[in-house]
Design a protein around this motif. Structure first.
Motif, PDB file in Angstrom:
ATOM      1  N   GLN A 259       0.819  -1.197   0.000  1.00 52.68           N
ATOM      2  CA  GLN A 259       0.000   0.000   0.000  1.00 52.68           C
ATOM      3  C   GLN A 259       0.863   1.261   0.000  1.00 52.68           C
ATOM      4  OE1 GLN A 259      -3.241   0.683  -0.215  1.00 52.68           O
ATOM      5  NE2 GLN A 259      -3.759  -1.458  -0.501  1.00 52.68           N
ATOM      6  N   PRO A 260       0.570   2.227  -0.889  1.00 53.05           N
ATOM      7  CA  PRO A 260       1.328   3.480  -0.867  1.00 53.05           C
ATOM      8  C   PRO A 260       1.076   4.255   0.422  1.00 53.05           C
ATOM      9  CG  PRO A 260      -0.560   3.636  -2.358  1.00 53.05           C
ATOM     10  CD  PRO A 260      -0.458   2.200  -1.942  1.00 53.05           C
ATOM     11  N   GLY A 261       2.121   4.866   0.935  1.00 48.19           N
ATOM     12  CA  GLY A 261       2.010   5.619   2.180  1.00 48.19           C
ATOM     13  C   GLY A 261       2.408   4.836   3.405  1.00 48.19           C
ATOM     14  N   HIS A 262       2.521   3.501   3.289  1.00 51.35           N
ATOM     15  CA  HIS A 262       3.007   2.697   4.413  1.00 51.35           C
ATOM     16  C   HIS A 262       4.529   2.834   4.488  1.00 51.35           C
ATOM     17  CE1 HIS A 262      -0.672  -0.146   4.987  1.00 51.35           C
ATOM     18  NE2 HIS A 262      -1.022   1.106   4.828  1.00 51.35           N
ATOM     19  N   TRP A 263       5.147   2.166   5.435  1.00 48.69           N
ATOM     20  CA  TRP A 263       6.593   2.253   5.576  1.00 48.69           C
ATOM     21  C   TRP A 263       7.149   0.921   6.036  1.00 48.69           C
ATOM     22  CZ3 TRP A 263       3.152   5.086   8.552  1.00 48.69           C
ATOM     23  CH2 TRP A 263       2.987   4.658   9.884  1.00 48.69           C
ATOM     24  N   ILE A 264       8.446   0.778   5.847  1.00 46.93           N
ATOM     25  CA  ILE A 264       9.157  -0.401   6.311  1.00 46.93           C
ATOM     26  C   ILE A 264      10.304   0.075   7.195  1.00 46.93           C
ATOM     27  CG2 ILE A 264      10.540  -0.466   4.175  1.00 46.93           C
ATOM     28  CD1 ILE A 264      10.674  -3.549   4.591  1.00 46.93           C
ATOM     29  N   GLU A 265      10.352  -0.463   8.416  1.00 46.11           N
ATOM     30  CA  GLU A 265      11.353  -0.033   9.379  1.00 46.11           C
ATOM     31  C   GLU A 265      12.670  -0.761   9.138  1.00 46.11           C
ATOM     32  OE1 GLU A 265      11.027   2.415  11.152  1.00 46.11           O
ATOM     33  OE2 GLU A 265       8.883   2.745  11.471  1.00 46.11           O
TER      34      GLU A 265
END
Length: 416
Positions: free
Chosen positions: A253-259
């Motif tokens: 999904q666009p706008g999510h992130w990966i730490e």
């Protein structure tokens, strides 16, 4: 005296405003350190304002002239560095004008205090202290504005893994699974601006004899004009470049992130009839990311429009509009997403006009891709290499790709 007090108090207010914002909200340690230094300088100018009053009026402290001199020097240094920062990064005219006026006024105030013959114990030590503090301030400024923008970090990695084709129960179709994995081994997190994975169907015939040099040249020329999905030159295989898009989808999904040290995996399943004309599938995956220490993304990254609508929004102007129309001529459509982004420090946030990230998910018969750009509301996509490098450096934009990973279909198509 009144003029010097005005310069010191104005500098104190501005440096304190920027310093508190940076110390509280900057996304990097150097940014917060800059905020702390600005707060210290603002406090020094406040002390210097009291020293100026005592030096001209009260005469109760022997070294009030020295304190005033040091405070005015600190104000001059702070105003100068912020003037350079606004000239380099700022969009708004008011801040360069303001800091330019304060820098000139602080230089005059320094000369005015110096002419009063203030008592300076150990002049060499005082001069050394001022030089050291100046060097530290300039070094921190250069670190943030010269070194950090060109620093290269490790980037996440996309891997593709194609599974074994599986026949459907009625034996009229089959599915090919492909796993997409995003691994972040960098020491920072990343926003996901856009992703896509697609499968290209390719037809391959075999020549009964070695192919001529002219045929090799013709294929090489076709590959050079393709949109990235290319086939190898072969002595016997006759490819039909650049293949045809079979299936495409976003995989995150666009706008999510990966730490940092995080992993994300998803699976795409491509289903084809047994009598498909394709001899093999080639899988590709791409992603557009942005470093979380370089920008702050305002959620959500929302769908705004499509490229096939006749009335594109007003904010799609200039090169963006030309780029969209150019893609349409090539048979490529796009979904357009948009969100507000903020700078990673309070200084740039206040001296620059608002920025927005625009993400294009493009797809069509020649293939699929994602492209992201950060610009003003009515800005354009920076298509030049120099502008793209500058954008990537400032906002930590990262484009990842994987593929082609090819899977022949001859084995599954021969099963009855």
């Amino acid at each position: 005296m009144a003029g010097i007090l005005l310069v010191l108090l104005a500098t104190m207010v501005l440096l304190g405003w920027f310093g508190i914002g940076n110390a509280a909200h900057a996304q990097t340690f150097p940014g917060r350190l800059t905020g702390a230094v600005l707060i210290m300088v603002a406090f020094t100018t406040l002390l210097a304002a009291g020293a100026v009053l005592d030096h001209w009026v009260g005469h109760s402290f022997q070294y009030s002239g020295l304190v005033a001199l040091i405070g005015v020097f600190a104000a001059l240094l702070g105003d100068t560095l912020l003037l350079l920062r606004t000239l380099k990064n700022g969009d708004l005219v008011v801040f360069p004008v303001l800091f330019g006026a304060l820098t000139a006024a602080a230089a005059w105030a320094l000369y005015a205090v110096w002419r009063t013959s203030a008592t300076i114990p150990a002049p060499k030590r005082v001069a050394a202290a001022l030089v050291v503090s100046s060097v530290l301030a300039v070094t921190n400024f250069c670190y943030q504005n010269i070194y950090l923008p060109y620093r290269r970090e490790a980037v996440p990695l996309i891997t593709l893994s194609v599974g074994k084709p599986v026949l459907r129960k009625d034996r009229k179709a089959f599915t090919v699974p492909v796993d997409v994995t995003l691994q972040n081994h960098a020491d920072i997190g990343f926003y996901v601006l856009g992703t896509e994975v697609h499968a290209m169907g390719e037809r391959v015939r075999l020549s009964s004899k070695d192919r001529t040099q002219q045929q090799w040249r013709s294929e090489a020329q076709q590959f050079a004009k393709s949109s990235g999905e290319t086939n190898p030159l072969s002595r016997r295989e006759i490819h039909q470049p650049p293949g045809e898009l079979v299936e495409a989808k976003p995989w995150m999904q666009p706008g999510h992130w990966i730490e940092l040290n995080d992993t994300f995996t998803t699976r795409l399943v491509v289903e084809l009839p047994m009598d498909t004309r394709y001899d093999q599938l080639a899988f590709y995956a791409t992603a557009s990311l942005a470093r979380k220490d370089q920008i702050v993304l305002d959620p959500p990254l929302q769908f705004k429009t499509t490229s096939w609508r006749g009335d594109l929004p007003k904010w799609v102007k200039g090169q963006q509009k030309k780029w969209v129309k150019g893609q349409q001529k090539k048979g490529i459509d796009s979904l357009v997403y948009r969100a507000r982004v903020h700078e990673n420090n309070a200084i740039d946030e206040r001296i620059r006009e608002p920025r927005y990230v625009t993400v294009f998910w493009s797809f069509g018969k020649p293939g699929a891709a994602v492209q992201a750009s950060i610009a003003r509301k009515d800005g354009s996509i920076p298509l030049s290499e120099e502008a793209q490098r500058e954008l990537e450096s400032r906002y930590g934009l990262v484009d990842l790709s994987a593929g082609p990973v090819e899977r022949t279909l001859w084995d599954i198509k021969t099963q009855h």
